[in-house]
Motif scaffolding. Sequence first.
Motif, short mmCIF file in Angstrom:
data_model
loop_
_atom_site.label_atom_id
_atom_site.label_comp_id
_atom_site.label_asym_id
_atom_site.label_seq_id
_atom_site.Cartn_x
_atom_site.Cartn_y
_atom_site.Cartn_z
N PRO A 189 -78.18 77.93 70.56
CA PRO A 189 -77.57 78.35 71.83
C PRO A 189 -76.51 79.42 71.58
N GLN A 190 -76.19 80.14 72.62
CA GLN A 190 -75.13 81.14 72.55
C GLN A 190 -73.82 80.48 72.98
N VAL A 191 -72.86 80.43 72.08
CA VAL A 191 -71.56 79.84 72.38
C VAL A 191 -70.61 80.97 72.79
N ASP A 192 -70.11 80.91 74.02
CA ASP A 192 -69.23 81.95 74.52
C ASP A 192 -67.84 81.85 73.91
N ALA A 193 -67.03 82.86 74.17
CA ALA A 193 -65.70 82.93 73.55
C ALA A 193 -64.84 81.72 73.89
N ASP A 194 -65.07 81.10 75.05
CA ASP A 194 -64.27 79.92 75.43
C ASP A 194 -64.88 78.63 74.93
N GLY A 195 -65.95 78.72 74.11
CA GLY A 195 -66.56 77.54 73.53
C GLY A 195 -67.62 76.88 74.38
N VAL A 196 -67.89 77.40 75.56
CA VAL A 196 -68.87 76.79 76.46
C VAL A 196 -70.26 77.38 76.18
N VAL A 197 -71.25 76.52 76.18
CA VAL A 197 -72.64 76.94 76.00
C VAL A 197 -73.24 77.17 77.38
N ARG A 198 -73.57 78.41 77.68
CA ARG A 198 -74.12 78.77 78.98
C ARG A 198 -75.50 79.41 78.86
N ARG A 199 -75.87 79.91 77.68
CA ARG A 199 -77.10 80.69 77.56
C ARG A 199 -77.78 80.38 76.23
N ILE A 200 -79.05 80.74 76.19
CA ILE A 200 -79.83 80.60 74.97
C ILE A 200 -80.88 81.70 74.97
N ALA A 201 -81.23 82.17 73.78
CA ALA A 201 -82.26 83.20 73.68
C ALA A 201 -83.63 82.54 73.78
N PRO A 202 -84.46 82.93 74.74
CA PRO A 202 -85.80 82.33 74.82
C PRO A 202 -86.65 82.67 73.61
N VAL A 203 -86.41 83.84 73.05
CA VAL A 203 -87.12 84.27 71.85
C VAL A 203 -86.13 85.00 70.95
N ILE A 204 -86.19 84.73 69.64
CA ILE A 204 -85.33 85.39 68.67
C ILE A 204 -86.21 86.15 67.68
N ALA A 309 -78.92 70.32 76.27
CA ALA A 309 -79.16 71.72 76.63
C ALA A 309 -80.64 72.04 76.59
N HIS A 310 -81.33 71.54 75.58
CA HIS A 310 -82.77 71.78 75.46
C HIS A 310 -83.55 70.98 76.49
N ALA A 311 -83.04 69.79 76.83
CA ALA A 311 -83.69 69.00 77.88
C ALA A 311 -83.60 69.73 79.21
N GLU A 312 -82.44 70.35 79.48
CA GLU A 312 -82.27 71.11 80.73
C GLU A 312 -83.25 72.29 80.77
N MET A 313 -83.36 73.01 79.67
CA MET A 313 -84.27 74.16 79.65
C MET A 313 -85.72 73.73 79.84
N LEU A 314 -86.11 72.65 79.18
CA LEU A 314 -87.49 72.18 79.27
C LEU A 314 -87.80 71.72 80.70
N ASP A 315 -86.88 70.96 81.28
CA ASP A 315 -87.11 70.47 82.64
C ASP A 315 -87.17 71.63 83.64
N TRP A 316 -86.33 72.63 83.44
CA TRP A 316 -86.34 73.79 84.33
C TRP A 316 -87.64 74.57 84.22
N LEU A 317 -88.13 74.79 82.98
CA LEU A 317 -89.38 75.52 82.80
C LEU A 317 -90.55 74.78 83.43
N LEU A 318 -90.56 73.44 83.30
CA LEU A 318 -91.62 72.66 83.93
C LEU A 318 -91.58 72.80 85.46
N ALA A 319 -90.35 72.76 86.02
CA ALA A 319 -90.21 72.91 87.46
C ALA A 319 -90.63 74.30 87.92
N GLU A 320 -90.25 75.32 87.14
CA GLU A 320 -90.60 76.69 87.50
C GLU A 320 -92.11 76.92 87.43
#
Length: 642
Positions: A189-204, A309-320
């Motif tokens: 995941p991408q950890v922002d300057a304030d320490g919060v994880v808000r984003r992730i790269a779908p492909v690296i 975080a990965h559970a959220e991404m997986l559930d969102w992709l399934l819903a989308e």
Amino acid sequence: MGALGAATPRDWLRPGLFALVLGASALLGSGTWSPRWFHRLEDLMADLRWRLGPSAGQSAHVAVIEIDEASLDVVGPWPWPREVVAGLAGELFTRHGARLVALDMVFPEPRDAAADAALLTLARRHRMVFSQAFYLTPAAVRTGHPGGALPASAEPSTAAGLAGVPAATGHLGNFFAAAPGDCVGHITPQVDADGVVRRIAPVIGYAGQQYPMLAAAALLCARPGLPAALPWPALAPLMAAAREADGFVPIPWRHASAGFPVFSAVDVLARRVPAQALAGRYVLVGASALGLSDHVVSPHDPRLPGVMAHAEMLDWLLAEAVAPSPRLMLPWLGWAWTIATVLGLAWLSRGGNLLAAYGALTGMAGLWLLVLLGLPPGAAGRAAVLPVVAVLMLLVLQAPAEWALARAQARQFQRRFRRYLPPAVMEAVLRERGYEAMLPMRRTLTVLFADMEGYTALAETMAPERLVKVTEIVLEALTAQIHAAGGTVDKYIGDAVMAFWNAPLDQPDHADRGLACACAILSGMPALNARLQAVCPWLAPVRICIGLHSGDAVVGEIGSPLRKSYTAIGDTVNIASRLQDLCKAVSADLLVGEGTAALAQRHVLEPVGRARLRGRSRAEQIYAVRGRPCPQPFDLSEPAVA
């Protein structure tokens, strides 16, 4: 604009600030100016959206198995033997009917060969996904084997148009060299300057190949007879639509803490979880024990297991995949709201009630947040933050600027009005009106002229130095009585003084104040003459003549650019002056005009005559105060006098 069209400093300060805020908003909204604090504010707005927005409820497709403190107490400290991990995954597939198992953990080093082989065999028989991590910083290490690269035909740059993926500099892979078909996803995941994880790269991108995130790898994972839940041509557009300019996607924190069914790993191993409890679900296995340090900070929770975080991404992709979110794009809405907010404040500020204006400003910002909650994520684009930025800039810039301007005007006001007003009245003017009190405006005034009779003859016989002393004593006494009645000293004219009431402060009883002052001056004449006798024993008693009239006049700072004074002008002033002159002709010490007689409430006035004053086309009724010495009745209607 100020009274009678006079421009005030606020007339240029406020438009200048509003133009500055709109200009800064345009630079920020267009991306021409992109400071770090703006991105920080965007992050906070996104966090607020996830906190206040509706929860998606408990997921019907994704479940989590946590390696918690109870599991470590029973099974032993981490890392567990590979055969235990294989046994846990086997239970999930065979007893519970899991559709897929994703391990949110990395196995970088080989251990027991038989156990490693058993884990790999299980993974290649079922849809089981391993994890790996990549380093996006310059200082990176390379451990284990990366795996699960997208086939060349499925790479984003060729198949789905997802160019510009984040590039890694190192990896933390697994103990095995991945074979074609092995399912591996990254957990970086991408950890922002304030320490919060808000984003992730779908492909690296790494070493010339491209690697999907864990949630994407789970949907792409296929085995003989077990097709992928979502093939790449269907999955790639979903991620492409959500990608930001730098190649990352926001993690949709749609669930609260109870958003996924969660079971302890030890309960699965001990078969305390009912059979088929996870049938058909995508199951993610990850650590939640505090000692394993696999936690992230999310907008919902300052200490959340990273697997969520990965559970959220997986559930969102399934819903989308089933029902894509509406791709509503309304960037103009944020711009329009910003402009409306600034123009609305400009209009409200005209009334001078900044507290109400700032209250409305805050209300506009709060209403915008409610509008954002009702829009799909990202619908307002970069302009989503602009209304809030405009409000913050206005509060940060305008309030101090107004305060500094008010302080400067107060100092200027004190310097100018010290000559005219008593200290108590001056403080009240500063509180109630400030700089605007000096602007020319039409008001109803009561004007007083007081003059020392025989001053010209006195000046012929008295030494100038002595004359100055006598004049100062007389004017000091008159000024004290004017100030005591709340009046404003307009000017001194030799031995005479001009004063008025109902400016700069509102004084509804201004006529009675003027009458009370005139009576106090005349009542104080014995004491004044006694004081003058002490200075000039041979001086005859001084007599004061007073004219008083009420009516409309223009009052304010009037003059040329080189010199101005706070004064009143108009017919009302002329009549008061003529009445004072008339006193000498009819042997009176106080004459009052019709305007004052009409407004007086506490004083009883009686007519003493009529006169056509100099410069007037008609005769005026003249009054005196009952209870004071009155002149003999007179009628000087013809010819004009005084």
